[in-house]
Design an enzyme around this catalytic site. Sequence first.
Site, PDB file in Angstrom:
ATOM      1  N   GLY A  41      79.225 -20.097  65.538  1.00 44.57           N
ATOM      2  CA  GLY A  41      80.092 -19.970  66.704  1.00 44.57           C
ATOM      3  C   GLY A  41      79.754 -20.918  67.827  1.00 44.57           C
ATOM      4  N   GLY A 183      77.209 -20.111  87.988  1.00 43.61           N
ATOM      5  CA  GLY A 183      76.612 -19.181  87.044  1.00 43.61           C
ATOM      6  C   GLY A 183      75.669 -19.942  86.129  1.00 43.61           C
ATOM      7  CG  HIS A 445      42.224 -16.076  83.590  1.00 41.46           C
ATOM      8  ND1 HIS A 445      43.002 -16.381  84.686  1.00 41.46           N
ATOM      9  CD2 HIS A 445      41.130 -16.873  83.661  1.00 41.46           C
ATOM     10  CE1 HIS A 445      42.404 -17.315  85.406  1.00 41.46           C
ATOM     11  NE2 HIS A 445      41.256 -17.631  84.802  1.00 41.46           N
TER      12      HIS A 445
END
Length: 466
Positions: A41, A183, A445
């Site tokens: 699509g 947008g 971290h």
Amino acid sequence: MADQNFDIVILGGGPGGYVAAIRAAQLGMKTAIVERDQLGGICLNWGCIPTKALLRTSEINHLLHHLPDFGFAAVESRFEIDKVVKRSRAVAKQLSSGVAHLMRKNKVTVFDGTGKLAGKQTLAVEKDGKPVATLLSPHIVLATGARARQLPGIEADGKLIWTYREAMIPPVMPKSLLVIGSGAIGIEFASFYRDMGAEVTVVEVLPRILPVEDEEISAFAHKAFEKQGMKILVGAAVKGAKKGRDSVVVTVEVGGKSQDITVDRVISAVGIVGNVEDIGLEGTAVKVDRTHVVVDGYGRTGEPGIYAIGDLTGPPWLAHKASHEGVICVEKIAGLNDVHPMDVTNIPGCTYCRPQVASVGLTEARAKEAGHEVKVGKFPFIGNGKAIAMGEHEGLVKTVFDAKTGELLGAHMIGAEVTELIQGYTIARTLESTETELMNTVFPHPTISETMHEAVLAAYGRALHI
């Protein structure tokens, strides 16, 4: 031409349709999918994927122009727009071919053509006006998607005024352009073309850009884009466009005053229109509201046996929402017991501009409107070691909690790679996590994800690094 029987038939092979087909096949259903163009699509071929390939190129171009910041000395770089476009199209082709492979792997029958409801439990398939097949099934899922909305008088012509399609395959690099609409689509193209060197003007009719995002994130983005050299006009309306031989004069009204802006090209990104025409909805009980099919939380329409998913239905109009809708719809049809209806507040939204924007759940304003007493935490990227080391210190994470229950109501982020990070908050909302679980979670971290932890701590006065 003999009728063909299937347990389920899906009209449309985009991210909603093809995922629904795969899930149906996994559940043992004899499945057919009808696609008139390319599998995957708009998303895979003309949307999500090829635009990310373009944005990766513009990110690299931006870095190449800031090499001294990282200790490099290099000659000036240049790009060839035809090769940039070629790479983007190759990425799209690769993934579309991958969907075709998935259809074969899952034994989904693919019909090349257009489909139309043709009576109870019937879908007629045609190709170039000639009948291809008549498919019979008790369950027909409509996944026909949507197309770009056109502004009256400023319709795209493919040459001077573009939709997203033309913006993805420019034959030459425009020196200047104006983007109508701020947008996700409009801002992503604005970001791409600005980082590739074009002068960019963004026109937004609402009072702020990225209007669905939290107000603080919108304001942060506005400042960041202007710092990059974008011109942004909010509360502005495009009144007309006069085409020249190779340029456009756009009339924009701001605060009651008009100004003419001359640009090489215009990109119209003012929303979408559902593809509800010519699919046989006439005579059915399927309800259409402003070009979009009305469905319940399981994709069911007002017509028994007819379902709809993806951009054809209501907002948010996102590929991952369409895919999840497809799974929910099919699992409900199959009779699974643990199927939960779609909860759009748990769907993350991502905009792949520079800096990136991502969010999930309620904004601070929406949370207050809903009656919540809120606790808000914020943490800037400038307080994060990894972000500084990467040279990506421009960013902010904002969390919104219910002050009484500790429920995470929403999370909003702007900065490097936040489209990858937002899933952490999405999982937290899906699991109905409270501030306690999030504060007690150990974050690695050094990572940018530590900003997420700090934003939670900040909501309760416990931030450590600012």
